[in-house]
Design a protein around this motif. Structure first.
Motif: not given
Length: 299
Positions: A268-270, A293-298, A280-289, A257-262
Protein backbone atom coordinates in the motif's frame (compact mmCIF):
# COMPACT_ATOMS: atom_id res chain seq x y z
CA UNK A 1 32.58 142.83 68.32
CA UNK A 2 32.44 141.15 71.69
CA UNK A 3 34.72 138.28 72.68
CA UNK A 4 31.72 135.88 73.04
CA UNK A 5 30.75 136.21 69.44
CA UNK A 6 32.63 134.11 66.91
CA UNK A 7 33.98 135.46 63.73
CA UNK A 8 32.08 133.78 60.94
CA UNK A 9 35.09 134.33 58.69
CA UNK A 10 37.45 132.41 61.00
CA UNK A 11 38.73 128.84 60.45
CA UNK A 12 37.06 127.47 63.58
CA UNK A 13 33.68 128.60 62.42
CA UNK A 14 34.11 126.91 59.03
CA UNK A 15 35.20 123.60 60.63
CA UNK A 16 32.09 123.60 62.79
CA UNK A 17 29.99 124.08 59.69
CA UNK A 18 31.63 121.07 57.98
CA UNK A 19 31.11 118.83 61.02
CA UNK A 20 27.43 119.73 61.31
CA UNK A 21 27.07 119.38 57.51
CA UNK A 22 25.48 122.77 57.29
CA UNK A 23 26.64 124.30 54.09
CA UNK A 24 26.70 128.04 53.63
CA UNK A 25 23.60 129.32 51.92
CA UNK A 26 21.43 126.23 52.95
CA UNK A 27 18.82 126.16 55.65
CA UNK A 28 19.70 123.60 58.37
CA UNK A 29 16.99 121.13 59.46
CA UNK A 30 16.76 117.79 61.32
CA UNK A 31 15.36 116.09 58.19
CA UNK A 32 18.44 116.97 56.19
CA UNK A 33 20.69 115.63 58.92
CA UNK A 34 18.72 112.36 59.08
CA UNK A 35 18.99 111.74 55.34
CA UNK A 36 22.70 112.40 55.46
CA UNK A 37 23.13 109.92 58.31
CA UNK A 38 21.21 107.18 56.43
CA UNK A 39 23.27 107.67 53.30
CA UNK A 40 26.45 107.42 55.34
CA UNK A 41 25.35 104.14 56.93
CA UNK A 42 24.41 102.69 53.55
CA UNK A 43 27.84 103.47 52.15
CA UNK A 44 29.50 101.81 55.13
CA UNK A 45 27.32 98.71 54.80
CA UNK A 46 28.06 98.37 51.09
CA UNK A 47 31.79 98.65 51.66
CA UNK A 48 31.56 96.06 54.46
CA UNK A 49 29.65 93.55 52.22
CA UNK A 50 32.22 93.89 49.45
CA UNK A 51 35.03 93.05 51.81
CA UNK A 52 33.30 89.90 53.22
CA UNK A 53 33.78 86.50 51.53
CA UNK A 54 30.82 85.04 49.66
CA UNK A 55 29.20 82.22 51.65
CA UNK A 56 29.26 78.90 49.70
CA UNK A 57 26.01 77.05 48.92
CA UNK A 58 25.03 73.79 50.61
CA UNK A 59 25.83 71.75 47.50
CA UNK A 60 29.30 73.28 47.24
CA UNK A 61 29.92 72.75 50.93
CA UNK A 62 29.02 69.05 50.71
CA UNK A 63 31.24 68.59 47.66
CA UNK A 64 34.24 70.22 49.39
CA UNK A 65 36.48 67.82 51.36
CA UNK A 66 36.86 68.36 55.08
CA UNK A 67 39.64 70.76 55.92
CA UNK A 68 42.55 69.38 57.88
CA UNK A 69 42.01 72.07 60.46
CA UNK A 70 38.51 70.70 61.15
CA UNK A 71 38.09 69.33 64.67
CA UNK A 72 36.40 66.15 63.45
CA UNK A 73 39.23 65.50 61.01
CA UNK A 74 41.74 66.09 63.76
CA UNK A 75 40.00 63.52 66.01
CA UNK A 76 39.98 60.94 63.18
CA UNK A 77 43.64 61.57 62.50
CA UNK A 78 44.49 60.89 66.14
CA UNK A 79 42.70 57.52 65.87
CA UNK A 80 44.77 56.49 62.82
CA UNK A 81 42.62 57.78 59.94
CA UNK A 82 44.45 58.81 56.79
CA UNK A 83 43.00 61.01 54.09
CA UNK A 84 41.76 58.94 51.11
CA UNK A 85 41.49 55.68 53.05
CA UNK A 86 38.34 54.00 54.39
CA UNK A 87 37.15 53.81 57.95
CA UNK A 88 37.82 50.84 60.18
CA UNK A 89 40.85 48.95 61.37
CA UNK A 90 41.53 47.42 57.97
CA UNK A 91 40.53 50.56 56.06
CA UNK A 92 37.73 48.88 54.10
CA UNK A 93 34.93 51.12 55.39
CA UNK A 94 33.30 54.10 53.75
CA UNK A 95 35.60 56.79 52.36
CA UNK A 96 33.06 59.59 51.99
CA UNK A 97 30.80 61.12 54.65
CA UNK A 98 27.24 59.89 54.97
CA UNK A 99 25.22 61.83 52.37
CA UNK A 100 22.64 64.33 53.54
CA UNK A 101 19.10 63.97 52.18
CA UNK A 102 17.28 67.26 52.24
CA UNK A 103 13.60 66.99 53.12
CA UNK A 104 11.47 69.65 51.47
CA UNK A 105 7.95 68.25 52.00
CA UNK A 106 5.84 67.91 55.13
CA UNK A 107 5.42 64.12 55.12
CA UNK A 108 6.72 61.84 57.88
CA UNK A 109 10.26 60.52 58.04
CA UNK A 110 9.31 56.96 57.03
CA UNK A 111 6.89 57.94 54.27
CA UNK A 112 9.45 57.59 51.48
CA UNK A 113 10.44 54.09 52.62
CA UNK A 114 6.82 52.93 52.73
CA UNK A 115 6.18 54.47 49.31
CA UNK A 116 9.19 52.68 47.83
CA UNK A 117 8.09 49.35 49.33
CA UNK A 118 4.60 49.71 47.84
CA UNK A 119 6.10 50.59 44.48
CA UNK A 120 8.32 47.49 44.54
CA UNK A 121 5.38 45.27 45.50
CA UNK A 122 3.28 46.72 42.66
CA UNK A 123 6.10 46.20 40.14
CA UNK A 124 6.58 42.61 41.36
CA UNK A 125 2.85 41.91 41.07
CA UNK A 126 2.76 43.34 37.54
CA UNK A 127 5.73 41.18 36.57
CA UNK A 128 4.05 38.05 37.98
CA UNK A 129 0.82 38.82 36.10
CA UNK A 130 2.76 39.30 32.87
CA UNK A 131 4.62 36.05 33.44
CA UNK A 132 1.37 34.16 34.09
CA UNK A 133 -0.18 35.67 30.98
CA UNK A 134 2.82 34.70 28.85
CA UNK A 135 2.70 31.12 30.19
CA UNK A 136 -1.04 30.89 29.50
CA UNK A 137 -0.60 32.18 25.96
CA UNK A 138 2.26 29.74 25.37
CA UNK A 139 0.14 26.83 26.63
CA UNK A 140 -2.75 27.91 24.39
CA UNK A 141 -0.44 28.07 21.37
CA UNK A 142 0.99 24.64 22.13
CA UNK A 143 -2.46 23.16 22.65
CA UNK A 144 -3.77 24.70 19.43
CA UNK A 145 -0.73 23.44 17.50
CA UNK A 146 -1.12 19.96 18.99
CA UNK A 147 -4.82 19.82 18.10
CA UNK A 148 -4.17 20.93 14.52
CA UNK A 149 -1.37 18.37 14.12
CA UNK A 150 -3.62 15.65 15.51
CA UNK A 151 -6.44 16.60 13.16
CA UNK A 152 -4.08 16.63 10.17
CA UNK A 153 -2.70 13.24 11.17
CA UNK A 154 -6.16 11.70 11.50
CA UNK A 155 -7.32 13.18 8.18
CA UNK A 156 -4.30 11.78 6.38
CA UNK A 157 -4.61 8.40 8.08
CA UNK A 158 -8.30 8.27 7.18
CA UNK A 159 -7.50 9.03 3.51
CA UNK A 160 -4.83 6.31 3.32
CA UNK A 161 -7.18 3.78 4.93
CA UNK A 162 -10.07 4.60 2.59
CA UNK A 163 -7.93 4.45 -0.58
CA UNK A 164 -6.54 1.03 0.30
CA UNK A 165 -10.00 -0.24 1.21
CA UNK A 166 -11.01 0.54 -2.36
CA UNK A 167 -7.91 -1.27 -3.65
CA UNK A 168 -8.78 -4.31 -1.52
CA UNK A 169 -12.37 -4.24 -2.80
CA UNK A 170 -11.18 -4.15 -6.40
CA UNK A 171 -8.72 -7.04 -5.95
CA UNK A 172 -11.24 -9.13 -4.01
CA UNK A 173 -13.91 -8.49 -6.66
CA UNK A 174 -11.53 -9.59 -9.42
CA UNK A 175 -10.89 -12.75 -7.44
CA UNK A 176 -14.65 -13.39 -7.22
CA UNK A 177 -15.26 -12.57 -3.55
CA UNK A 178 -18.65 -11.09 -2.74
CA UNK A 179 -17.89 -10.30 0.90
CA UNK A 180 -14.69 -9.02 2.59
CA UNK A 181 -12.54 -11.23 4.76
CA UNK A 182 -12.89 -8.66 7.52
CA UNK A 183 -15.64 -6.08 7.86
CA UNK A 184 -13.27 -3.11 7.53
CA UNK A 185 -11.32 -4.38 4.48
CA UNK A 186 -13.86 -2.83 2.10
CA UNK A 187 -15.44 0.61 2.04
CA UNK A 188 -18.86 0.55 3.71
CA UNK A 189 -20.44 1.90 0.54
CA UNK A 190 -19.39 -1.27 -1.36
CA UNK A 191 -20.69 -3.78 1.20
CA UNK A 192 -24.23 -4.11 -0.21
CA UNK A 193 -26.19 -7.13 -1.18
CA UNK A 194 -29.46 -7.65 -3.01
CA UNK A 195 -30.50 -10.25 -0.48
CA UNK A 196 -32.11 -8.64 2.56
CA UNK A 197 -30.95 -11.53 4.74
CA UNK A 198 -27.33 -10.90 3.77
CA UNK A 199 -27.80 -7.23 4.53
CA UNK A 200 -29.18 -8.08 7.97
CA UNK A 201 -26.30 -10.45 8.64
CA UNK A 202 -23.78 -7.79 7.56
CA UNK A 203 -25.37 -5.25 9.83
CA UNK A 204 -25.28 -7.69 12.77
CA UNK A 205 -21.60 -8.49 12.15
CA UNK A 206 -20.79 -4.82 11.81
CA UNK A 207 -22.70 -3.95 14.97
CA UNK A 208 -20.90 -6.68 16.97
CA UNK A 209 -17.53 -5.45 15.69
CA UNK A 210 -18.35 -1.87 16.66
CA UNK A 211 -19.51 -2.91 20.13
CA UNK A 212 -16.27 -4.83 20.71
CA UNK A 213 -14.23 -1.78 19.68
CA UNK A 214 -16.39 0.72 21.57
CA UNK A 215 -17.64 2.56 18.48
CA UNK A 216 -20.92 4.39 18.97
CA UNK A 217 -23.56 4.53 16.26
CA UNK A 218 -25.70 7.65 16.64
CA UNK A 219 -28.15 8.68 13.98
CA UNK A 220 -26.70 10.55 11.03
CA UNK A 221 -27.99 12.86 8.37
CA UNK A 222 -25.95 11.26 5.59
CA UNK A 223 -22.30 11.25 6.70
CA UNK A 224 -20.68 7.82 6.68
CA UNK A 225 -17.51 8.03 8.72
CA UNK A 226 -16.47 10.72 11.14
CA UNK A 227 -13.07 10.87 12.79
CA UNK A 228 -13.43 11.55 16.51
CA UNK A 229 -11.46 14.80 16.70
CA UNK A 230 -10.93 15.74 13.06
CA UNK A 231 -14.61 15.38 12.07
CA UNK A 232 -13.66 13.89 8.70
CA UNK A 233 -16.73 12.47 6.94
CA UNK A 234 -16.82 10.43 3.75
CA UNK A 235 -19.95 10.84 1.63
CA UNK A 236 -21.80 7.66 0.77
CA UNK A 237 -25.16 5.97 0.68
CA UNK A 238 -24.82 4.30 4.07
CA UNK A 239 -26.78 6.20 6.71
CA UNK A 240 -24.78 4.87 9.70
CA UNK A 241 -22.31 7.18 11.39
CA UNK A 242 -19.26 5.34 12.75
CA UNK A 243 -16.76 7.29 14.79
CA UNK A 244 -13.18 6.15 14.25
CA UNK A 245 -10.30 7.08 16.49
CA UNK A 246 -6.70 7.25 15.32
CA UNK A 247 -5.97 3.98 17.18
CA UNK A 248 -8.83 2.25 15.35
CA UNK A 249 -7.66 3.51 11.97
CA UNK A 250 -4.05 2.52 12.68
CA UNK A 251 -5.15 -1.00 13.64
CA UNK A 252 -7.38 -1.38 10.56
CA UNK A 253 -4.66 -0.07 8.25
CA UNK A 254 -2.11 -2.51 9.70
CA UNK A 255 -4.43 -5.47 9.24
CA UNK A 256 -5.33 -4.39 5.72
CA UNK A 257 -1.67 -3.96 4.76
CA UNK A 258 -0.79 -7.42 6.03
CA UNK A 259 -3.73 -8.97 4.15
CA UNK A 260 -2.87 -7.28 0.83
CA UNK A 261 0.83 -8.21 1.07
CA UNK A 262 0.19 -11.90 1.85
CA UNK A 263 -2.77 -12.42 -0.48
CA UNK A 264 -2.05 -10.23 -3.53
CA UNK A 265 1.62 -9.22 -3.01
CA UNK A 266 0.47 -5.60 -3.00
CA UNK A 267 2.24 -2.86 -1.01
CA UNK A 268 0.00 0.00 0.00
CA UNK A 269 2.98 2.34 0.48
CA UNK A 270 4.62 1.54 -2.86
CA UNK A 271 1.17 1.46 -4.53
CA UNK A 272 2.50 -1.45 -6.60
CA UNK A 273 1.24 -4.96 -7.33
CA UNK A 274 4.08 -7.48 -7.54
CA UNK A 275 4.11 -10.88 -9.27
CA UNK A 276 5.11 -13.03 -6.32
CA UNK A 277 6.48 -12.87 -2.80
CA UNK A 278 10.09 -12.93 -3.96
CA UNK A 279 9.63 -9.83 -6.10
CA UNK A 280 7.77 -8.14 -3.23
CA UNK A 281 10.66 -8.79 -0.84
CA UNK A 282 13.25 -7.59 -3.34
CA UNK A 283 11.52 -4.46 -4.65
CA UNK A 284 9.64 -3.30 -1.55
CA UNK A 285 11.62 -1.78 1.33
CA UNK A 286 9.39 -3.50 3.87
CA UNK A 287 6.19 -3.18 5.88
CA UNK A 288 5.04 0.01 7.50
CA UNK A 289 5.34 3.69 6.54
CA UNK A 290 8.73 4.13 8.22
CA UNK A 291 10.39 1.70 5.80
CA UNK A 292 9.15 3.82 2.88
CA UNK A 293 10.15 7.18 4.36
CA UNK A 294 6.60 8.04 5.31
CA UNK A 295 5.67 9.66 8.61
CA UNK A 296 1.98 9.70 9.37
CA UNK A 297 2.38 10.43 13.05
CA UNK A 298 2.11 14.09 14.12
CA UNK A 299 5.47 15.77 14.68
Amino acid sequence: MSSDEEDYMSTDFLEKLEQSDIRPGLVFSSKTARQKELQKRKLEADSSNNTKKTRPSLKESLATPIDKNNKGFALLSKMGFKEGSGLGKSGDGIKDPVPISMKVDRSGLGTETVRNEKKKKAEKMIEEVRSMRDRAMSMQRDQFRSEKQSQFYERRLFGVLRNNQRVCFKLDSEKGLTWPVDIFFWPPSEMKSDDSEDEGAAEEIEEETNIKRGISEPESDGDEYLVSSGKVPEMGEDKTLKVLTSQEMTYQLGQLESYLRKTYFYCIWCSSLYKDEEELDCACPGEGPAAHGENLAPS
